[in-house]
Design a protein around this motif. Structure first.
Motif, PDB file in Angstrom:
ATOM      1  N   THR A   5      31.729  34.679  38.319  1.00 42.05           N
ATOM      2  CA  THR A   5      32.051  36.075  38.578  1.00 42.05           C
ATOM      3  C   THR A   5      32.093  37.143  37.592  1.00 42.05           C
ATOM      4  OG1 THR A   5      33.425  35.158  40.469  1.00 42.05           O
ATOM      5  CG2 THR A   5      33.524  37.561  39.933  1.00 42.05           C
ATOM      6  N   PHE A   6      32.683  36.654  36.474  1.00 38.40           N
ATOM      7  CA  PHE A   6      32.607  37.466  35.215  1.00 38.40           C
ATOM      8  C   PHE A   6      31.151  37.948  34.700  1.00 38.40           C
ATOM      9  CE2 PHE A   6      32.429  37.270  30.576  1.00 38.40           C
ATOM     10  CZ  PHE A   6      33.150  38.396  30.183  1.00 38.40           C
ATOM     11  N   LEU A   7      30.367  36.729  34.834  1.00 37.81           N
ATOM     12  CA  LEU A   7      29.156  36.817  34.291  1.00 37.81           C
ATOM     13  C   LEU A   7      28.095  37.810  35.035  1.00 37.81           C
ATOM     14  CD1 LEU A   7      28.216  33.527  32.851  1.00 37.81           C
ATOM     15  CD2 LEU A   7      28.748  35.196  31.410  1.00 37.81           C
ATOM     16  N   ASN A   8      28.565  37.647  36.412  1.00 39.64           N
ATOM     17  CA  ASN A   8      27.747  38.634  37.452  1.00 39.64           C
ATOM     18  C   ASN A   8      27.872  39.955  37.173  1.00 39.64           C
ATOM     19  OD1 ASN A   8      26.354  36.415  38.799  1.00 39.64           O
ATOM     20  ND2 ASN A   8      28.091  36.316  40.045  1.00 39.64           N
ATOM     21  N   GLN A   9      29.219  40.331  36.816  1.00 40.77           N
ATOM     22  CA  GLN A   9      29.417  41.559  36.621  1.00 40.77           C
ATOM     23  C   GLN A   9      28.406  42.206  35.503  1.00 40.77           C
ATOM     24  OE1 GLN A   9      33.791  41.399  35.374  1.00 40.77           O
ATOM     25  NE2 GLN A   9      33.967  42.692  37.287  1.00 40.77           N
ATOM     26  N   PHE A  10      27.942  41.456  34.562  1.00 44.55           N
ATOM     27  CA  PHE A  10      27.237  42.112  33.423  1.00 44.55           C
ATOM     28  C   PHE A  10      25.869  41.860  33.989  1.00 44.55           C
ATOM     29  CE2 PHE A  10      30.940  41.305  31.053  1.00 44.55           C
ATOM     30  CZ  PHE A  10      30.943  42.229  30.096  1.00 44.55           C
ATOM     31  N   PHE A  21      31.803  49.178  30.969  1.00 43.50           N
ATOM     32  CA  PHE A  21      31.752  50.066  29.794  1.00 43.50           C
ATOM     33  C   PHE A  21      32.972  50.991  29.301  1.00 43.50           C
ATOM     34  CE2 PHE A  21      26.912  49.156  28.500  1.00 43.50           C
ATOM     35  CZ  PHE A  21      27.420  47.682  28.337  1.00 43.50           C
ATOM     36  N   PRO A  22      33.161  51.857  30.366  1.00 42.54           N
ATOM     37  CA  PRO A  22      34.227  52.886  30.183  1.00 42.54           C
ATOM     38  C   PRO A  22      35.440  51.994  29.997  1.00 42.54           C
ATOM     39  CG  PRO A  22      32.810  53.572  32.124  1.00 42.54           C
ATOM     40  CD  PRO A  22      32.351  52.003  31.714  1.00 42.54           C
ATOM     41  N   GLY A  23      35.689  51.034  30.743  1.00 45.02           N
ATOM     42  CA  GLY A  23      36.997  50.479  30.592  1.00 45.02           C
ATOM     43  C   GLY A  23      37.132  49.627  29.164  1.00 45.02           C
ATOM     44  N   LEU A  24      35.994  49.026  28.574  1.00 46.55           N
ATOM     45  CA  LEU A  24      35.912  48.364  27.205  1.00 46.55           C
ATOM     46  C   LEU A  24      36.149  49.413  26.232  1.00 46.55           C
ATOM     47  CD1 LEU A  24      33.048  45.733  27.889  1.00 46.55           C
ATOM     48  CD2 LEU A  24      35.628  45.594  27.750  1.00 46.55           C
ATOM     49  N   LEU A  25      35.345  50.726  26.487  1.00 44.00           N
ATOM     50  CA  LEU A  25      35.564  51.774  25.272  1.00 44.00           C
ATOM     51  C   LEU A  25      36.836  52.172  25.295  1.00 44.00           C
ATOM     52  CD1 LEU A  25      32.056  53.620  26.157  1.00 44.00           C
ATOM     53  CD2 LEU A  25      32.883  52.142  24.128  1.00 44.00           C
ATOM     54  N   VAL A  26      37.694  52.083  26.362  1.00 44.03           N
ATOM     55  CA  VAL A  26      39.240  52.453  26.484  1.00 44.03           C
ATOM     56  C   VAL A  26      39.814  51.650  25.415  1.00 44.03           C
ATOM     57  CG1 VAL A  26      41.271  52.663  27.803  1.00 44.03           C
ATOM     58  CG2 VAL A  26      39.308  53.701  28.527  1.00 44.03           C
ATOM     59  N   VAL A  27      39.768  50.135  25.646  1.00 43.57           N
ATOM     60  CA  VAL A  27      40.671  49.248  24.836  1.00 43.57           C
ATOM     61  C   VAL A  27      39.835  49.002  23.398  1.00 43.57           C
ATOM     62  CG1 VAL A  27      41.475  48.263  26.833  1.00 43.57           C
ATOM     63  CG2 VAL A  27      39.606  47.228  25.663  1.00 43.57           C
ATOM     64  N   LEU A  28      38.492  49.351  23.229  1.00 41.51           N
ATOM     65  CA  LEU A  28      37.891  49.030  21.789  1.00 41.51           C
ATOM     66  C   LEU A  28      38.694  49.298  20.708  1.00 41.51           C
ATOM     67  CD1 LEU A  28      35.616  47.637  20.388  1.00 41.51           C
ATOM     68  CD2 LEU A  28      34.462  49.934  20.735  1.00 41.51           C
ATOM     69  N   PRO A  29      39.191  50.527  20.481  1.00 39.89           N
ATOM     70  CA  PRO A  29      39.840  50.888  19.290  1.00 39.89           C
ATOM     71  C   PRO A  29      40.998  50.101  19.042  1.00 39.89           C
ATOM     72  CG  PRO A  29      39.624  52.944  20.620  1.00 39.89           C
ATOM     73  CD  PRO A  29      39.127  51.855  21.531  1.00 39.89           C
ATOM     74  N   VAL A  53      41.323  35.593  28.750  1.00 39.86           N
ATOM     75  CA  VAL A  53      41.874  36.897  28.871  1.00 39.86           C
ATOM     76  C   VAL A  53      40.639  37.671  29.514  1.00 39.86           C
ATOM     77  CG1 VAL A  53      43.121  38.833  28.030  1.00 39.86           C
ATOM     78  CG2 VAL A  53      43.818  36.700  27.573  1.00 39.86           C
ATOM     79  N   SER A  54      39.734  37.579  28.727  1.00 38.56           N
ATOM     80  CA  SER A  54      38.546  38.699  28.973  1.00 38.56           C
ATOM     81  C   SER A  54      37.736  38.574  30.543  1.00 38.56           C
ATOM     82  CB  SER A  54      37.086  38.491  27.906  1.00 38.56           C
ATOM     83  OG  SER A  54      36.789  37.187  28.215  1.00 38.56           O
ATOM     84  N   CYS A  55      37.974  37.175  30.995  1.00 38.76           N
ATOM     85  CA  CYS A  55      37.420  37.090  32.660  1.00 38.76           C
ATOM     86  C   CYS A  55      38.207  37.868  33.440  1.00 38.76           C
ATOM     87  CB  CYS A  55      37.267  35.608  32.630  1.00 38.76           C
ATOM     88  SG  CYS A  55      36.233  34.583  32.041  1.00 38.76           S
ATOM     89  N   GLY A  56      39.502  37.979  33.280  1.00 35.17           N
ATOM     90  CA  GLY A  56      40.235  38.723  34.203  1.00 35.17           C
ATOM     91  C   GLY A  56      40.508  40.346  33.611  1.00 35.17           C
ATOM     92  N   ALA A  57      40.592  40.253  32.515  1.00 40.06           N
ATOM     93  CA  ALA A  57      40.674  41.790  31.754  1.00 40.06           C
ATOM     94  C   ALA A  57      39.469  42.555  32.118  1.00 40.06           C
ATOM     95  CB  ALA A  57      41.061  41.670  30.332  1.00 40.06           C
ATOM     96  N   VAL A  58      38.428  41.910  31.724  1.00 45.07           N
ATOM     97  CA  VAL A  58      37.096  42.925  32.173  1.00 45.07           C
ATOM     98  C   VAL A  58      36.872  43.466  33.613  1.00 45.07           C
ATOM     99  CG1 VAL A  58      34.651  42.976  32.211  1.00 45.07           C
ATOM    100  CG2 VAL A  58      35.913  42.086  30.113  1.00 45.07           C
ATOM    101  N   HIS A  59      37.377  42.384  34.492  1.00 52.00           N
ATOM    102  CA  HIS A  59      37.412  42.888  36.051  1.00 52.00           C
ATOM    103  C   HIS A  59      38.316  43.850  36.149  1.00 52.00           C
ATOM    104  CE1 HIS A  59      37.034  42.287  40.346  1.00 52.00           C
ATOM    105  NE2 HIS A  59      38.089  42.295  40.372  1.00 52.00           N
TER     106      HIS A  59
END
Length: 263
Positions: A5-10, A21-29, A53-59
């Protein structure tokens, strides 16, 4: 959430670019200094923990960005007076030139079989006019899904990305400020105990501090770009591509046309 499911998101371009991407850019700093501080101490454990963590966090980040974006869109639509796809069809809206607007109205009649109101009818009953514009837009969106309308998908992604970035901007700005303070501490420019500031350290920061400051500053400046105007502009661009796609659709047969004789 499993790894497939995680890979399907990408794999899904809209999910990846407009929501993840917007979610990742928030936590990137915040991720940059964490990786520099804790990564070298136990890289194997950090990698495994990061994967779990990333599998759930990215979703979660994608869901949060989508939810915040939808709530923001409701406020924007109220402020604008309608979605750009509705505004662009209104006779009283000045974004489009009159010839292009007339062409879109004609194509909607020929390709979708929907007769849109005239300027006088729109003025007399704007609510009913908007209802017709929204109905035509929904039907056209249903008819233009798929690989044959890749450019339209790109513009839809661009609009979704801008909308969601504006929605999460306050969190992103806060994340950048926190990361900037961490970068000052890592570079030695800010000392907490006792509290002291030595800005000369910024001239020669270490790699961790310098990278953290660079990422935080760059992203902080980028958040300034995302505002109501940029989102509305992307909405208008998507609306133009959507109604331009009418040209690729077959002309709808009139109900009054005679059926061919049966052999």
């Amino acid at each position: 959430m499993n790894i497939s499911t995680f890979l399907n998101q990408f794999k899904d371009p809209y999910e990846r670019k407009a929501r993840v991407f917007p979610g990742l850019l928030v936590v990137l700093p915040l991720l940059v200094p964490l990786l520099w501080i804790f990564g070298p101490k136990n890289p194997v454990m950090t990698t495994l923990l990061g994967l779990v963590v990333s599998c759930g966090a990215v979703h979660a980040l994608a869901s949060i960005a989508r939810g915040m974006g939808k709530r923001l869109e409701e406020k924007l639509v109220e402020r604008w007076g309608g979605m750009p796809t509705t505004l662009i069809l209104r006779h009283r809206d000045s974004f489009l030139d009159s010839l292009s607007k007339s062409r879109y109205h004609k194509d909607i009649r020929l390709k979708l079989g929907i007769i849109l109101p005239t300027a006088e009818e729109e003025l007399a009953n704007p609510v009913a006019a908007d209802d017709a514009y929204i109905g035509a837009t929904r039907l056209l969106r249903e008819m233009t899904r798929g690989k044959n309308h890749a450019l339209l998908l790109k513009e839809n992604i661009a609009y979704g990305f801008h909308r969601n970035m504006l929605a999460v901007r306050p969190i992103g700005v806060l994340s950048c400020f926190i990361s900037f303070l961490v970068g000052l501490v890592l570079s030695g420019a800010l000392q907490l105990n006792p509290l002291a500031v030595d800005m000369t350290k910024l001239a020669t920061p270490d790699l961790a501090g310098g990278m953290t400051l660079a990422v935080a500053t760059t992203l902080l400046l980028s958040w300034i770009y995302f505002n109501d105007r940029s989102v509305k502009l992307m909405g208008y661009v998507y609306a133009e591509r959507l109604f331009e796609s009418l040209q690729s659709l077959p002309t709808k047969r009139s109900k009054s046309s005679k059926e061919p004789p049966v052999a």
